[in-house]
Design an enzyme around this catalytic site. Structure first.
Site, short mmCIF file in Angstrom:
data_model
loop_
_atom_site.label_atom_id
_atom_site.label_comp_id
_atom_site.label_asym_id
_atom_site.label_seq_id
_atom_site.Cartn_x
_atom_site.Cartn_y
_atom_site.Cartn_z
N HIS A 104 -9.91 -4.59 55.67
CA HIS A 104 -10.98 -5.60 55.66
C HIS A 104 -12.34 -4.96 55.96
O HIS A 104 -13.36 -5.31 55.40
CB HIS A 104 -10.69 -6.71 56.68
CG HIS A 104 -9.45 -7.49 56.36
ND1 HIS A 104 -9.19 -7.97 55.10
CD2 HIS A 104 -8.38 -7.86 57.14
CE1 HIS A 104 -8.02 -8.61 55.12
NE2 HIS A 104 -7.51 -8.55 56.33
N ASP A 109 -9.54 -9.11 46.50
CA ASP A 109 -8.16 -9.08 47.01
C ASP A 109 -7.65 -7.64 47.11
O ASP A 109 -8.08 -6.76 46.37
CB ASP A 109 -7.26 -9.92 46.09
CG ASP A 109 -5.97 -10.32 46.77
OD1 ASP A 109 -5.84 -10.15 48.00
OD2 ASP A 109 -5.06 -10.80 46.06
N LEU A 142 -31.29 -12.39 43.83
CA LEU A 142 -29.86 -12.68 43.74
C LEU A 142 -29.41 -13.68 44.80
O LEU A 142 -29.74 -13.55 45.98
CB LEU A 142 -29.07 -11.38 43.92
CG LEU A 142 -27.54 -11.52 44.01
CD1 LEU A 142 -26.93 -11.68 42.63
CD2 LEU A 142 -26.92 -10.32 44.71
C1 IPE Z 1 -7.30 -15.07 47.88
O1 IPE Z 1 -6.52 -13.99 48.27
C2 IPE Z 1 -8.30 -15.38 48.96
C3 IPE Z 1 -9.36 -14.40 49.15
C4 IPE Z 1 -9.54 -13.32 48.47
C5 IPE Z 1 -10.27 -14.71 50.20
P1 IPE Z 1 -5.10 -14.18 48.99
O2 IPE Z 1 -4.61 -12.83 49.27
O3 IPE Z 1 -5.23 -15.13 50.11
O4 IPE Z 1 -4.26 -14.89 47.82
P2 IPE Z 1 -2.69 -15.00 47.61
O5 IPE Z 1 -2.09 -15.44 48.90
O6 IPE Z 1 -2.22 -13.65 47.19
O7 IPE Z 1 -2.54 -15.99 46.49
C1 IPE Z 2 -8.30 -9.95 50.61
O1 IPE Z 2 -7.36 -8.98 50.91
C2 IPE Z 2 -9.05 -10.45 51.82
C3 IPE Z 2 -8.70 -11.81 52.22
C4 IPE Z 2 -7.86 -12.60 51.62
C5 IPE Z 2 -9.33 -12.30 53.41
P1 IPE Z 2 -5.93 -9.36 51.48
O2 IPE Z 2 -6.02 -9.43 52.98
O3 IPE Z 2 -5.41 -10.57 50.85
O4 IPE Z 2 -5.11 -8.10 51.05
P2 IPE Z 2 -3.63 -8.08 50.47
O5 IPE Z 2 -3.61 -9.03 49.32
O6 IPE Z 2 -2.73 -8.50 51.58
O7 IPE Z 2 -3.42 -6.67 50.04
MG MG Z 3 -4.32 -10.91 49.18
#
Ligand code: IPE
Ligand code: IPE
Ligand code: MG
Length: 256
Positions: A53, A36, A147
């Site tokens: 990303h 995240d 792995l």
């Molecule tokens: C969780 O992250 C999903 C992934 C890392 C793929 P999100 O960014 O979607 O989670 P919330 O919305 O902060 O709970």
């Molecule tokens: C995690 O990073 C990737 C996915 C959930 C796909 P985020 O896109 O959720 O990044 P933040 O949380 O908005 O910083």
């Molecule tokens: Mg996120």
């Protein structure tokens, strides 16, 4: 472009001498990661979320290499949740192209490094180009024994459990199972993660202290480790910190 990093393995190893201090018995068999913070990482740099990303994909590569090197058997990476479809279409489209991009560049090296690619998620809603790239990687690495790199892609734990309950209920209705035969083991096996042991260690980056619908059943007794670091800046060293901390924990499973 993502640089080929496998070629630099020995260099990476040389620059991380402290890793040698992790005794093999302290290395978790299954590590699951909620990757995240890509968006916030990009925002902090004045970049579009997509740049986050893209950069996060490089972290996937680095941590896969390191997990393999340390002897982790299963690495499950939360790449896209069933709730992430709520995001703007352009971002969803970009995210759905990432597996393809990642595998185009890395599949050859994954094969050479004996990695087995797997996917855990609801396949039916994935765009064909995403699914076919992942299916190709799964089939080309099926004979490998190193792995297991398990991508949680369009994964949602509640949906997973409800679909499992529905399938089990159908088996009961058809007389293939009795209600008494439904136990922990049977339920675990019939989840999308059926072939995998439960995660020993869960890592979440970006400072959020929640599970966001990730492996709710399977994480019942996992050790949890959180860091404020955003996923694109998560390094091998952070990974070692998590594993070292894991090695210091006493897992009691309700016993003494
Ligand atoms: C969780 O992250 C999903 C992934 C890392 C793929 P999100 O960014 O979607 O989670 P919330 O919305 O902060 O709970
Ligand atoms: C995690 O990073 C990737 C996915 C959930 C796909 P985020 O896109 O959720 O990044 P933040 O949380 O908005 O910083
Ligand atoms: Mg996120």
């Amino acid at each position: 472009m993502i640089k080929r990093l496998w070629a630099n393995r020995s260099k990476a190893k040389a620059s991380l001498p402290h890793t040698e201090g992790i005794p093999p018995e302290n290395v978790p068999e299954h590590v699951a990661i909620i990757m995240d913070g890509n968006g916030r990482w990009a925002k902090r740099r004045g970049l579009p979320r997509m740049a986050g990303h893209h950069s996060g994909m490089k972290t996937v590569k680095r941590i896969t290499i390191e997990a393999n090197r340390l002897g982790v058997k299963y690495l499950t990476l939360y790449a896209f949740s069933t709730e992430n479809w709520k995001r703007p279409k352009a971002e969803v489209d970009f995210l759905m192209k990432l597996p393809q991009q990642f595998l185009e560049i890395e599949l050859e090296d994954l094969i050479a490094n004996n990695v087995q690619v797997k996917m855990m998620g609801h396949r039916e809603d994935l765009p064909p180009h995403t699914l076919s790239a992942v299916e190709e990687a799964i089939s080309k690495t099926a004979g490998n024994s190193g792995l297991v790199l398990n991508f949680a892609l369009n994964y949602g734990s509640r949906k997973e459990m409800l679909e499992t309950v529905q399938a089990i209920a159908a088996d009961v209705r058809e007389g293939k199972l009795t209600p008494e035969q439904i136990n922990d083991e049977l339920f675990s096996q019939r989840l999308l993660s059926g072939e995998l042991p439960d995660p020993d260690l869960l890592i979440r980056t970006s400072g959020e202290l929640r599970l966001s619908n990730f492996m709710l059943w399977q994480l019942a007794y996992s050790e949890l480790w959180f860091t404020d670091v955003y996923w694109p800046e998560f390094t091998e060293q952070h990974f070692h910190e998590a594993i070292e901390e894991y090695g210091r924990r006493a897992r009691r499973y309700g016993g003494v």
